[in-house]
Motif scaffolding. Structure first.
Motif, mmCIF file in Angstrom:
data_model
loop_
_atom_site.group_PDB
_atom_site.id
_atom_site.type_symbol
_atom_site.label_atom_id
_atom_site.label_comp_id
_atom_site.label_asym_id
_atom_site.label_seq_id
_atom_site.Cartn_x
_atom_site.Cartn_y
_atom_site.Cartn_z
ATOM 1 N N ILE A 13 -58.546 21.989 2.094
ATOM 2 C CA ILE A 13 -57.415 22.295 1.210
ATOM 3 C C ILE A 13 -57.576 21.576 -0.125
ATOM 4 N N ALA A 17 -58.042 23.216 -3.706
ATOM 5 C CA ALA A 17 -57.065 22.854 -4.739
ATOM 6 C C ALA A 17 -57.783 22.425 -6.017
ATOM 7 N N LEU A 165 -57.151 28.399 -3.815
ATOM 8 C CA LEU A 165 -56.039 28.344 -2.857
ATOM 9 C C LEU A 165 -55.564 29.720 -2.422
ATOM 10 N N GLY A 184 -51.022 28.189 1.333
ATOM 11 C CA GLY A 184 -51.369 28.740 0.029
ATOM 12 C C GLY A 184 -50.208 28.719 -0.939
ATOM 13 N N SER A 187 -49.143 24.989 -1.816
ATOM 14 C CA SER A 187 -50.184 24.342 -2.617
ATOM 15 C C SER A 187 -50.168 24.854 -4.051
#
Length: 215
Positions: A13, A17, A165, A184, A187
């Motif tokens: 993640i 990101a 993302l 998703g 984020s």
């Protein structure tokens, strides 16, 4: 929400990101650097204003997915090359910021520009020392809108295989796995907030006189 998925995929993640940050942030800077002289021209040369603002506005009407697919043809790159997204997002950023810069410069008080001219400021020096600082708050407002827009549109690039993302949105939808979709969404929202905060902080640092005026 399956929190174990988040903990198990935390490093992935964060990597996506960061990829999303590059794809949205670099075009934001490039678009601003290009929009400043174009906006200045639109504000100072009247006959250039309609084509510059109209042309930049038309750029934003191009569907993002179509532009992402077109870039490899124009640039001669692979379909999943990140440069395609950066160039496309720079175009979108430019489309939003040219009008903002022009409006911001036109809003600079005549008294300030006339005083600077009377003090012997050349046009270039006056732009950097007077016009641009006074226009910064308005430009920053447009930049905040562009930043949120960039974070959102970059997600579409996941449909052509560019890692960001948005992968969690497409993968989650395909698998009907809501945890991925929420990862998703959340984020992207958090990243947009980070961009917004950074722009506000930089704006305050560049315009200390605003705080003094308020005080």
């Amino acid at each position: 929400m399956d929190w174990s998925y988040v903990s198990d995929h935390w490093s992935q993640i964060m990597e996506r990101a960061w990829q999303h940050t590059i794809l949205a942030g670099v075009p934001l800077v490039l678009g601003l650097l290009i929009a400043l002289p174009l906006g200045w021209l639109a504000a100072r040369v009247r006959w250039l204003k309609p084509p510059l603002l109209g042309g930049s506005g038309l750029l934003y009407t191009i569907p993002s997915l179509a532009l992402f697919v077109l870039m490899p043809v124009v640039l001669g790159t692979s379909i999943i090359a990140r440069v395609n997204v950066i160039v496309a997002m720079t175009i979108y950023t430019l489309a939003l910021l040219v009008r903002t810069v022009a409006d911001a410069l036109e809003a600079v008080p005549n008294a300030a520009t006339q005083a600077a001219t009377a003090m012997g400021y050349a046009p270039a020096r006056r732009f950097l020392a007077v016009d641009l600082p006074l226009a910064t708050p308005v430009i920053a407002s447009g930049l905040r809108v562009a930043a949120v827009s960039n974070v959102s549109i970059v997600s579409v690039a996941s449909l052509i295989g560019v890692s960001n993302l948005g992968i969690y949105l497409t993968s989650g939808y395909d698998r009907q796995y809501w945890t991925e979709i929420w990862v998703g969404l959340v984020s992207c929202i958090l990243l947009a907030i980070v961009f917004d905060v950074i722009i506000q902080v930089v704006t305050r640092l560049l315009t200390p006189w605003q705080k003094a005026c308020v005080a």
